[in-house]
Write a protein that holds these residues in place. Structure first.
Motif, PDB file in Angstrom:
ATOM      1  N   ASN A  98       0.868  -1.185   0.000  1.00  0.00           N
ATOM      2  CA  ASN A  98       0.000   0.000   0.000  1.00  0.00           C
ATOM      3  C   ASN A  98       0.900   1.229   0.000  1.00  0.00           C
ATOM      4  OD1 ASN A  98      -2.242   1.679   0.219  1.00  0.00           O
ATOM      5  ND2 ASN A  98      -2.502   1.348   2.426  1.00  0.00           N
ATOM      6  N   TYR A  99       1.877   1.198  -0.897  1.00  0.00           N
ATOM      7  CA  TYR A  99       3.027   2.100  -0.850  1.00  0.00           C
ATOM      8  C   TYR A  99       2.646   3.585  -0.851  1.00  0.00           C
ATOM      9  CZ  TYR A  99       7.596   4.099  -2.018  1.00  0.00           C
ATOM     10  OH  TYR A  99       8.752   4.839  -2.010  1.00  0.00           O
ATOM     11  N   ASP A 100       1.838   4.011  -1.810  1.00  0.00           N
ATOM     12  CA  ASP A 100       1.550   5.442  -1.951  1.00  0.00           C
ATOM     13  C   ASP A 100       0.831   5.996  -0.720  1.00  0.00           C
ATOM     14  OD1 ASP A 100       2.759   5.467  -4.426  1.00  0.00           O
ATOM     15  OD2 ASP A 100       0.882   5.261  -5.548  1.00  0.00           O
ATOM     16  N   ASN A 101      -0.147   5.262  -0.213  1.00  0.00           N
ATOM     17  CA  ASN A 101      -0.873   5.724   0.971  1.00  0.00           C
ATOM     18  C   ASN A 101       0.019   5.751   2.199  1.00  0.00           C
ATOM     19  OD1 ASN A 101      -3.550   6.261  -0.003  1.00  0.00           O
ATOM     20  ND2 ASN A 101      -3.868   4.064  -0.218  1.00  0.00           N
ATOM     21  N   ILE A 132       9.147  -6.769  -0.199  1.00  0.00           N
ATOM     22  CA  ILE A 132       8.790  -6.434  -1.581  1.00  0.00           C
ATOM     23  C   ILE A 132       9.945  -5.607  -2.137  1.00  0.00           C
ATOM     24  CG2 ILE A 132       7.102  -5.316  -3.090  1.00  0.00           C
ATOM     25  CD1 ILE A 132       4.978  -5.906  -1.015  1.00  0.00           C
ATOM     26  N   VAL A 133      10.838  -6.290  -2.828  1.00  0.00           N
ATOM     27  CA  VAL A 133      12.149  -5.731  -3.178  1.00  0.00           C
ATOM     28  C   VAL A 133      12.083  -4.399  -3.933  1.00  0.00           C
ATOM     29  CG1 VAL A 133      14.222  -6.147  -4.566  1.00  0.00           C
ATOM     30  CG2 VAL A 133      13.369  -7.919  -3.006  1.00  0.00           C
ATOM     31  N   PRO A 134      11.308  -4.265  -5.020  1.00  0.00           N
ATOM     32  CA  PRO A 134      11.309  -2.979  -5.746  1.00  0.00           C
ATOM     33  C   PRO A 134      10.905  -1.799  -4.877  1.00  0.00           C
ATOM     34  CG  PRO A 134      10.224  -4.691  -7.040  1.00  0.00           C
ATOM     35  CD  PRO A 134      10.430  -5.255  -5.675  1.00  0.00           C
ATOM     36  N   LYS A 135       9.992  -2.028  -3.945  1.00  0.00           N
ATOM     37  CA  LYS A 135       9.529  -0.946  -3.079  1.00  0.00           C
ATOM     38  C   LYS A 135      10.563  -0.588  -2.006  1.00  0.00           C
ATOM     39  CE  LYS A 135       5.641  -0.296  -5.135  1.00  0.00           C
ATOM     40  NZ  LYS A 135       5.451   0.929  -5.939  1.00  0.00           N
ATOM     41  N   ILE A 136      11.411  -1.537  -1.621  1.00  0.00           N
ATOM     42  CA  ILE A 136      12.500  -1.221  -0.687  1.00  0.00           C
ATOM     43  C   ILE A 136      13.458  -0.230  -1.337  1.00  0.00           C
ATOM     44  CG2 ILE A 136      14.479  -2.145   0.589  1.00  0.00           C
ATOM     45  CD1 ILE A 136      12.916  -4.756   0.932  1.00  0.00           C
ATOM     46  N   TYR A 137      13.740  -0.443  -2.630  1.00  0.00           N
ATOM     47  CA  TYR A 137      14.596   0.507  -3.358  1.00  0.00           C
ATOM     48  C   TYR A 137      13.937   1.887  -3.430  1.00  0.00           C
ATOM     49  CZ  TYR A 137      17.846  -3.128  -4.906  1.00  0.00           C
ATOM     50  OH  TYR A 137      18.803  -4.123  -4.947  1.00  0.00           O
ATOM     51  N   GLU A 138      12.641   1.924  -3.723  1.00  0.00           N
ATOM     52  CA  GLU A 138      11.927   3.204  -3.781  1.00  0.00           C
ATOM     53  C   GLU A 138      11.961   3.908  -2.436  1.00  0.00           C
ATOM     54  OE1 GLU A 138       8.096   3.674  -5.702  1.00  0.00           O
ATOM     55  OE2 GLU A 138       8.376   1.779  -6.784  1.00  0.00           O
ATOM     56  N   LEU A 139      11.748   3.142  -1.379  1.00  0.00           N
ATOM     57  CA  LEU A 139      11.785   3.703  -0.028  1.00  0.00           C
ATOM     58  C   LEU A 139      13.168   4.263   0.287  1.00  0.00           C
ATOM     59  CD1 LEU A 139      10.272   4.069   2.699  1.00  0.00           C
ATOM     60  CD2 LEU A 139      11.128   1.805   3.352  1.00  0.00           C
ATOM     61  N   ASP A 165      15.339   5.460  -1.750  1.00  0.00           N
ATOM     62  CA  ASP A 165      15.575   6.688  -2.513  1.00  0.00           C
ATOM     63  C   ASP A 165      14.908   7.906  -1.894  1.00  0.00           C
ATOM     64  OD1 ASP A 165      17.239   5.555  -4.430  1.00  0.00           O
ATOM     65  OD2 ASP A 165      15.580   5.020  -5.762  1.00  0.00           O
ATOM     66  N   LYS A 166      13.939   7.696  -1.023  1.00  0.00           N
ATOM     67  CA  LYS A 166      13.310   8.815  -0.316  1.00  0.00           C
ATOM     68  C   LYS A 166      14.195   9.321   0.828  1.00  0.00           C
ATOM     69  CE  LYS A 166       8.474   8.067  -1.443  1.00  0.00           C
ATOM     70  NZ  LYS A 166       8.336   9.379  -2.092  1.00  0.00           N
ATOM     71  N   ASN A 167      15.205   8.506   1.188  1.00  0.00           N
ATOM     72  CA  ASN A 167      16.206   8.910   2.182  1.00  0.00           C
ATOM     73  C   ASN A 167      15.570   9.378   3.498  1.00  0.00           C
ATOM     74  OD1 ASN A 167      18.862   9.126   2.984  1.00  0.00           O
ATOM     75  ND2 ASN A 167      19.100  11.208   2.215  1.00  0.00           N
ATOM     76  N   LEU A 168      14.620   8.599   3.971  1.00  0.00           N
ATOM     77  CA  LEU A 168      13.962   8.908   5.239  1.00  0.00           C
ATOM     78  C   LEU A 168      14.790   8.365   6.397  1.00  0.00           C
ATOM     79  CD1 LEU A 168      10.302   7.890   4.255  1.00  0.00           C
ATOM     80  CD2 LEU A 168      11.327  10.178   4.175  1.00  0.00           C
ATOM     81  N   ASN A 169      14.500   8.850   7.593  1.00  0.00           N
ATOM     82  CA  ASN A 169      15.207   8.393   8.790  1.00  0.00           C
ATOM     83  C   ASN A 169      14.409   7.374   9.589  1.00  0.00           C
ATOM     84  OD1 ASN A 169      17.735   9.760   8.729  1.00  0.00           O
ATOM     85  ND2 ASN A 169      16.669  11.673   9.191  1.00  0.00           N
ATOM     86  N   ILE A 170      13.459   6.714   8.928  1.00  0.00           N
ATOM     87  CA  ILE A 170      12.698   5.676   9.613  1.00  0.00           C
ATOM     88  C   ILE A 170      13.536   4.399   9.710  1.00  0.00           C
ATOM     89  CG2 ILE A 170      10.519   6.635   8.777  1.00  0.00           C
ATOM     90  CD1 ILE A 170      10.374   4.248   6.820  1.00  0.00           C
ATOM     91  N   THR A 171      13.088   3.494  10.571  1.00  0.00           N
ATOM     92  CA  THR A 171      13.734   2.182  10.677  1.00  0.00           C
ATOM     93  C   THR A 171      13.021   1.201   9.743  1.00  0.00           C
ATOM     94  OG1 THR A 171      14.431   2.532  12.967  1.00  0.00           O
ATOM     95  CG2 THR A 171      14.255   0.249  12.216  1.00  0.00           C
ATOM     96  N   TYR A 206      21.437  -1.488  -0.220  1.00  0.00           N
ATOM     97  CA  TYR A 206      21.159  -0.226  -0.911  1.00  0.00           C
ATOM     98  C   TYR A 206      20.515   0.763   0.069  1.00  0.00           C
ATOM     99  CZ  TYR A 206      19.387   2.984  -4.496  1.00  0.00           C
ATOM    100  OH  TYR A 206      19.114   4.094  -5.267  1.00  0.00           O
ATOM    101  N   PHE A 207      19.560   0.264   0.857  1.00  0.00           N
ATOM    102  CA  PHE A 207      18.882   1.109   1.843  1.00  0.00           C
ATOM    103  C   PHE A 207      19.880   1.652   2.867  1.00  0.00           C
ATOM    104  CE2 PHE A 207      16.708   1.837   5.862  1.00  0.00           C
ATOM    105  CZ  PHE A 207      15.563   2.518   5.490  1.00  0.00           C
ATOM    106  N   ILE A 208      20.758   0.785   3.342  1.00  0.00           N
ATOM    107  CA  ILE A 208      21.765   1.189   4.336  1.00  0.00           C
ATOM    108  C   ILE A 208      22.713   2.235   3.753  1.00  0.00           C
ATOM    109  CG2 ILE A 208      23.761   0.379   5.666  1.00  0.00           C
ATOM    110  CD1 ILE A 208      22.205  -2.336   5.911  1.00  0.00           C
ATOM    111  N   ASN A 209      23.166   2.011   2.525  1.00  0.00           N
ATOM    112  CA  ASN A 209      24.083   2.954   1.882  1.00  0.00           C
ATOM    113  C   ASN A 209      23.432   4.308   1.645  1.00  0.00           C
ATOM    114  OD1 ASN A 209      26.221   1.141   1.784  1.00  0.00           O
ATOM    115  ND2 ASN A 209      25.644   0.344  -0.234  1.00  0.00           N
ATOM    116  N   LYS A 210      22.133   4.281   1.328  1.00  0.00           N
ATOM    117  CA  LYS A 210      21.416   5.527   1.047  1.00  0.00           C
ATOM    118  C   LYS A 210      21.113   6.316   2.311  1.00  0.00           C
ATOM    119  CE  LYS A 210      20.225   6.426  -3.303  1.00  0.00           C
ATOM    120  NZ  LYS A 210      20.199   7.771  -3.912  1.00  0.00           N
TER     121      LYS A 210
END
Length: 347
Positions: free
Chosen positions: A162-165, A193-200, A202-208, A242-246
């Motif tokens: 439910n990525y966008d919401n 869900i691998v593609p969405k982890i990459y999208e997340l 790229d948003k460079n948020l500080n969430i866990t 990728y998430f960790i590096n970003k």
């Protein structure tokens, strides 16, 4: 009719301009919403002419509290919430020394099919909107009369399905004009869900980011999680790197210990080898037993042995403290039990 809870301040400012109203009114209206006001007529500093326009265009839709169950063990409270369309979801309030935490749902039901989870048994009914996800926090916060400072997206549903919401919810819940909960106080749990982890990332948020892993091999993971048929563990780990590096944020790996399935010392060694060198933390979870599943929780001795093996291999690990075990606090248990009871009562 549109639910005003779904609107950001910027979106409401735009609506004001389009309707020939002063922009500053948007912030006044939003502030009322976050105070739990459910009727436009209760917004005392808003002109009647604007209230009439708002009533024509919007509704203020909060879910109703259908049931509240409080644990006699640790004070955990589970809320069964009903939306205006009759759909039910669950939210769990957990009290800690560092503040109140809430585990919230992102979908009605779930289609991921994990065998140890009750919320997925009947599949996904629908996604929750950003405002509906937010309303879980507002309703519970109003009920307890205390601030909620930590949020975990780990209730019913798969957040990245439910990525966008969910992304809009994160914008709303962190906004200074709203609940102003810091990103570092938010955890998003996904089955991978691998593609969405990459999208997340790229948003460079500080969430866990928390990954529901529960196995060290694809073969074993397929036994309990259908998502493993689509994405391999290596693909998930690559997305995590990728998430960790970003973000430079540590990833949490959730591992539900199931007796005789994934809880031996050999399993622990294999998991440690898999995760070695990754900026991560393992959260061991004694599996919640549900009557629809044959899975049984591991013994305390097995859990401790598993934890010790990981520690010796240099992996940071904690064993999740069981919360609300006497009130069916596991995902989906309460909703499913309630629905079944209602069906029986209606027959």
């Amino acid at each position: 009719m549109k639910n005003l809870l779904d609107y950001t301040l910027e979106e409401l400012v735009l609506w004001m301009k389009e309707n020939n109203e002063s922009s500053f009114r948007a912030k006044q209206i939003i502030s009322w919403i976050y105070k739990g006001i459910k009727d436009f007529k209760d917004m005392r500093n808003i002109p009647k002419s604007l209230i009439s326009k708002l009533e024509e265009s919007f509704e203020i839709s909060f879910p109703e509290i259908e049931e509240v169950y409080k644990s006699n063990i640790d004070g955990t409270e589970k809320f069964l919430l009903k939306f205006s369309d009759g759909n039910l979801i669950e939210s769990v309030l957990m009290r800690y020394k560092h503040g109140n935490s809430i585990c919230i749902s992102t979908q009605v039901g779930c289609r991921m099919g994990c065998k140890f989870c009750a919320s997925t048994i009947d599949g996904r009914v629908r996604n929750l909107t950003a405002g509906e996800i937010l309303s879980e926090i507002l309703v519970v916060q109003d009920y307890i009369g205390e601030r909620i400072s930590n949020v975990v997206l780990m209730g019913s549903g798969e957040p990245l399905d439910n990525y966008d919401n969910v992304m809009k919810f994160l914008e709303l819940v962190c906004a200074e004009y709203g609940l102003n909960i810091g990103q570092r106080h938010i955890t998003l749990s996904t089955c991978g869900i691998v593609p969405k982890i990459y999208e997340l990332a790229d948003k460079n948020l500080n969430i866990t980011l928390a990954i529901s892993l529960h196995a060290f091999s694809d073969e074993k993971r397929k036994e309990i999680m259908p998502i493993a048929n689509k994405y391999t563990i290596e693909e998930i780990l690559e997305a995590c790197r990728y998430f960790i590096n970003k973000t430079n944020r540590r990833v949490t790996f959730e591992y539900a210990l199931v007796r005789g399935v994934n809880d031996t010392k050999e399993d622990a060694k294999a998991l440690g080898k898999l995760l070695k060198g990754l900026l991560c933390h393992v959260n061991l979870i004694p599996v919640n037993e549900i009557k629809e599943s044959l899975f049984k929780r591991s013994s305390k001795e097995s859990i401790q042995d598993f934890s010790n093996v990981l520690k010796k291999l240099g992996i940071e690990v904690t064993v999740r403290r069981e919360m609300g075990s006497d009130i069916n606090a596991a995902c989906g248990q309460l909703r499913r039990s309630y629905i079944n009871t209602q069906k029986i009562g209606g027959e």
